[in-house]
Design an enzyme around this catalytic site. Structure first.
Site, PDB file in Angstrom:
ATOM      1  CG  ASN A 198       7.469   2.398   0.356  1.00  0.00           C
ATOM      2  OD1 ASN A 198       8.072   3.473   0.349  1.00  0.00           O
ATOM      3  ND2 ASN A 198       7.910   1.344   1.014  1.00  0.00           N
ATOM      4  N   GLY A 221       8.886   1.774  -4.758  1.00  0.00           N
ATOM      5  CA  GLY A 221       9.144   0.365  -4.475  1.00  0.00           C
ATOM      6  C   GLY A 221       8.000  -0.343  -3.779  1.00  0.00           C
ATOM      7  CG  HIS A 281       1.633  -1.487   3.191  1.00  0.00           C
ATOM      8  ND1 HIS A 281       1.275  -1.854   1.903  1.00  0.00           N
ATOM      9  CD2 HIS A 281       2.982  -1.335   3.172  1.00  0.00           C
ATOM     10  CE1 HIS A 281       2.348  -1.923   1.162  1.00  0.00           C
ATOM     11  NE2 HIS A 281       3.413  -1.599   1.885  1.00  0.00           N
TER      12      HIS A 281
END
Ligand code: 5GP
Ligand code: ZN
Length: 129
Positions: free
Chosen positions: A102, A108, A115
């Site tokens: 993301n 979001g 990550h």
């Protein structure tokens, strides 16, 4: 929490005190570790969205995928190799899995330390929400 500076020329930031994932790396916040490599850490997501839901992060702080890709391609390669190792360790490399970065507001991204989500262990719908 600040999003930090992104894009080309992003300098490496070893640790950001107010960053949740930097605090996991330093041991200040506990996490369920899955794997570790010299420059990455893999641990279970606190709110799993699938039977396997592991986060793979660089130990150094980069706000997002763009910053990591611009700054250190070899570290990005190490991180992706760890994704593969996590899938093998979790027994989902044969059944299949999804890798999600993301990146930014529309996706979001809630934690501004890059990550990879590794999700598997069940059929995953497409397109994502
Ligand atoms: P993002 O939305 O930024 O792509 O994903 C952040 C992820 O971090 C979420 O899936 C969320 O459940 C996970 N997360 C948030 N806080 C913690 C925590 O304290 N420990 C762990 N292990 N995961 C967390
Ligand atoms: Zn961080």
């Amino acid at each position: 929490m600040s999003w930090g500076v992104t894009g080309e020329g992003q300098a490496k930031i070893p640790s950001v005190p107010e960053c949740l994932f930097c605090r996991i790396v330093s041991g200040g916040v506990p996490a369920s570790q899955v794997l570790e490599s010299p420059r990455t850490l893999s641990f279970r997501d606190i709110s799993p969205q699938a039977p396997t839901h592991v986060l793979v992060i660089p130990k150094d702080h980069y706000p997002d995928l763009a910053a990591l890709a611009a700054a250190d391609g070899s570290l990005l390669t190490e991180l992706v190799n760890q994704v593969d190792e996590v899938a093998k360790a979790e027994g989902i490399s044969g059944s299949g899995y999804r890798v999600v970065f993301n990146t930014g507001a529309d996706a979001g991204q809630a934690v501004p330390h890059v990550h990879a989500h590794v999700l598997g262990g069940r059929g995953l719908g497409w397109p994502p929400g």
